[in-house]
Write a protein that holds these residues in place. Structure first.
Motif, PDB file in Angstrom:
ATOM      1  N   UNK A  51       0.857  -1.188   0.000  1.00  0.00           N
ATOM      2  CA  UNK A  51       0.000   0.000   0.000  1.00  0.00           C
ATOM      3  C   UNK A  51       0.896   1.242   0.000  1.00  0.00           C
ATOM      4  N   UNK A  52       0.627   2.163  -0.910  1.00  0.00           N
ATOM      5  CA  UNK A  52       1.390   3.406  -1.011  1.00  0.00           C
ATOM      6  C   UNK A  52       0.524   4.557  -0.527  1.00  0.00           C
ATOM      7  N   UNK A  53       1.012   5.294   0.470  1.00  0.00           N
ATOM      8  CA  UNK A  53       0.256   6.425   1.007  1.00  0.00           C
ATOM      9  C   UNK A  53       0.293   7.597   0.037  1.00  0.00           C
ATOM     10  N   UNK A  54      -0.856   8.225  -0.140  1.00  0.00           N
ATOM     11  CA  UNK A  54      -0.948   9.408  -0.970  1.00  0.00           C
ATOM     12  C   UNK A  54      -0.767  10.639  -0.084  1.00  0.00           C
ATOM     13  N   UNK A  55       0.375  11.314  -0.201  1.00  0.00           N
ATOM     14  CA  UNK A  55       0.708  12.446   0.662  1.00  0.00           C
ATOM     15  C   UNK A  55       0.730  13.719  -0.164  1.00  0.00           C
ATOM     16  N   UNK A  56       0.016  14.722   0.329  1.00  0.00           N
ATOM     17  CA  UNK A  56       0.026  16.023  -0.327  1.00  0.00           C
ATOM     18  C   UNK A  56       1.180  16.835   0.246  1.00  0.00           C
ATOM     19  N   UNK A  57       2.259  17.052  -0.518  1.00  0.00           N
ATOM     20  CA  UNK A  57       3.430  17.769   0.023  1.00  0.00           C
ATOM     21  C   UNK A  57       3.113  19.195   0.436  1.00  0.00           C
ATOM     22  N   UNK A  58       2.031  19.767  -0.092  1.00  0.00           N
ATOM     23  CA  UNK A  58       1.679  21.138   0.259  1.00  0.00           C
ATOM     24  C   UNK A  58       1.229  21.254   1.712  1.00  0.00           C
ATOM     25  N   UNK A  59       0.759  20.128   2.281  1.00  0.00           N
ATOM     26  CA  UNK A  59       0.255  20.164   3.646  1.00  0.00           C
ATOM     27  C   UNK A  59       1.342  19.892   4.679  1.00  0.00           C
ATOM     28  N   UNK A  60       2.543  19.557   4.225  1.00  0.00           N
ATOM     29  CA  UNK A  60       3.638  19.323   5.153  1.00  0.00           C
ATOM     30  C   UNK A  60       4.230  20.639   5.622  1.00  0.00           C
ATOM     31  N   UNK A  61       4.647  20.692   6.867  1.00  0.00           N
ATOM     32  CA  UNK A  61       5.307  21.901   7.369  1.00  0.00           C
ATOM     33  C   UNK A  61       6.640  22.065   6.675  1.00  0.00           C
ATOM     34  N   UNK A  62       7.035  23.295   6.467  1.00  0.00           N
ATOM     35  CA  UNK A  62       8.294  23.562   5.796  1.00  0.00           C
ATOM     36  C   UNK A  62       9.472  23.046   6.596  1.00  0.00           C
ATOM     37  N   UNK A  63       9.394  23.188   7.918  1.00  0.00           N
ATOM     38  CA  UNK A  63      10.518  22.800   8.769  1.00  0.00           C
ATOM     39  C   UNK A  63      10.159  21.520   9.511  1.00  0.00           C
ATOM     40  N   UNK A  64      10.682  20.415   9.018  1.00  0.00           N
ATOM     41  CA  UNK A  64      10.392  19.124   9.616  1.00  0.00           C
ATOM     42  C   UNK A  64      11.548  18.603  10.465  1.00  0.00           C
ATOM     43  N   UNK A  65      12.740  19.125  10.251  1.00  0.00           N
ATOM     44  CA  UNK A  65      13.926  18.616  10.915  1.00  0.00           C
ATOM     45  C   UNK A  65      14.202  19.391  12.190  1.00  0.00           C
ATOM     46  N   UNK A  66      14.432  18.681  13.269  1.00  0.00           N
ATOM     47  CA  UNK A  66      14.801  19.298  14.548  1.00  0.00           C
ATOM     48  C   UNK A  66      16.237  18.891  14.853  1.00  0.00           C
ATOM     49  N   UNK A  67      17.125  19.862  14.862  1.00  0.00           N
ATOM     50  CA  UNK A  67      18.530  19.585  15.145  1.00  0.00           C
ATOM     51  C   UNK A  67      18.782  19.698  16.638  1.00  0.00           C
ATOM     52  N   UNK A  68      19.290  18.639  17.215  1.00  0.00           N
ATOM     53  CA  UNK A  68      19.549  18.612  18.648  1.00  0.00           C
ATOM     54  C   UNK A  68      21.048  18.449  18.880  1.00  0.00           C
ATOM     55  N   UNK A  69      21.607  19.380  19.609  1.00  0.00           N
ATOM     56  CA  UNK A  69      23.028  19.298  19.937  1.00  0.00           C
ATOM     57  C   UNK A  69      23.175  18.975  21.412  1.00  0.00           C
ATOM     58  N   UNK A  70      24.147  18.142  21.728  1.00  0.00           N
ATOM     59  CA  UNK A  70      24.335  17.751  23.126  1.00  0.00           C
ATOM     60  C   UNK A  70      25.376  18.627  23.811  1.00  0.00           C
ATOM     61  N   UNK A  71      25.933  19.584  23.073  1.00  0.00           N
ATOM     62  CA  UNK A  71      26.962  20.435  23.662  1.00  0.00           C
ATOM     63  C   UNK A  71      26.334  21.427  24.627  1.00  0.00           C
ATOM     64  N   UNK A  72      27.108  21.851  25.618  1.00  0.00           N
ATOM     65  CA  UNK A  72      26.606  22.795  26.593  1.00  0.00           C
ATOM     66  C   UNK A  72      26.826  24.228  26.165  1.00  0.00           C
ATOM     67  N   UNK A  73      26.622  25.145  27.099  1.00  0.00           N
ATOM     68  CA  UNK A  73      26.819  26.560  26.813  1.00  0.00           C
ATOM     69  C   UNK A  73      28.294  26.926  26.965  1.00  0.00           C
ATOM     70  N   UNK A  74      28.691  27.950  26.236  1.00  0.00           N
ATOM     71  CA  UNK A  74      30.046  28.453  26.370  1.00  0.00           C
ATOM     72  C   UNK A  74      30.133  29.298  27.642  1.00  0.00           C
ATOM     73  N   UNK A  75      31.240  29.211  28.365  1.00  0.00           N
ATOM     74  CA  UNK A  75      31.377  29.974  29.617  1.00  0.00           C
ATOM     75  C   UNK A  75      31.270  31.476  29.365  1.00  0.00           C
ATOM     76  N   UNK A  76      30.811  32.186  30.368  1.00  0.00           N
ATOM     77  CA  UNK A  76      30.705  33.641  30.271  1.00  0.00           C
ATOM     78  C   UNK A  76      32.092  34.258  30.199  1.00  0.00           C
TER      79      UNK A  76
END
Length: 263
Positions: A51-76
């Motif tokens: 079965x192949x899903x019929x997906x309307x690309x117009x209904x997808x959000x533009x930003x689908x990727x969430x970039x997660x970094x495990x690095x901490x903050x730089x010291x003050x």
């Protein structure tokens, strides 16, 4: 179903040979357990193997990727790291603001907005950036016209995060606007308009945080630490604002690995 496939995929609902009524019709509701199970098998046999899903690309959000970094903050920068007492006081003040906002949210939501206030739709990224930051910051122009000195033009300088405005924003809108402004901040400089809105949106975030909001505030804290290090003029007011956001993300929202360690 082919015999070979039948052996690899044994029936979970086997139906023994039974005497079904001569008038058995699989299109009408089953009257016995045997008819029900037989109907299930007939429907399963009619299902295609792929079965192949019929997906309307117009209904997808533009930003689908969430970039997660495990690095901490730089010291003050040296000499600008906030003390633990200062951080604890900011957390206490922020907690009081959140309690007051929640207590009086219905009251402020019922207040009429000024005629010149038109809140953008949740998905209108450009509209929210202009609404919060103003066309002057959005367009990166600092020139004032003569008639601007006669009064405040909120279209140009941005609308402040008034209680009557933020109280109308549900959690989906709060998260979306936070995402828009953090995206903006990732490429632009820190401004007082941006700082006010970031503080207000953090005050509106409900705990426990949704995964998307969790990722966003960590991204925000790391960006604040980057800008803080790159601040050449060492503007104390701006560094204090950046310290405040890092403090709230790390100590109020329990992202302790991002916290500034006291000197």
């Amino acid at each position: 179903m082919e015999p070979g496939v039948e052996e690899l995929m044994p029936r979970l609902l086997p139906v023994d040979d039974c005497d079904l009524a001569e008038d058995f019709d699989p299109m009408v509701p089953p009257r016995t357990p045997q008819e029900y199970l037989k109907r299930v098998q007939i429907e399963a046999a009619r299902c295609p193997d792929v079965v192949v899903a019929q997906i309307d690309p117009k209904k997808l959000r533009k930003k689908q990727t969430v970039n997660i970094s495990i690095s901490g903050c730089q010291p003050a920068p040296e000499g600008y790291s906030p003390t633990l007492k200062w951080q604890q006081q900011q957390v206490a003040n922020f907690s009081a603001v959140r309690q007051s906002l929640n207590k009086h949210r219905n009251h402020w939501r019922s207040q009429l907005l000024d005629s010149n206030v038109t809140m953008p739709k949740s998905e209108d990224e450009e509209g929210w950036k202009k609404f919060c930051l103003g066309e002057r910051v959005y367009s990166e122009t600092d020139v004032l016209s003569d008639n601007e000195n006669l009064g405040i033009d909120y279209i140009k300088v941005g609308f402040p995060p008034l209680l009557s405005i933020v109280s109308r924003m549900n959690q989906a809108t709060v998260t979306s606007v936070l995402e828009y402004l953090i995206s903006w901040f990732g490429e632009k400089k820190f401004t007082p308009e941006l700082g006010r809105w970031l503080y207000a949106l953090l005050a509106c975030l409900e705990k426990p945080l949704l995964p998307e909001a969790h990722s966003l505030i960590r991204q925000l804290a790391r960006r604040c630490s980057e800008v803080r290090v790159l601040e050449k003029s060492k503007n104390e007011e701006q560094i204090s604002a950046l310290n405040l956001i890092i403090c709230l993300v790390s100590r109020y929202f329990d992202q302790r690995d991002l916290a500034d360690e006291p000197p």
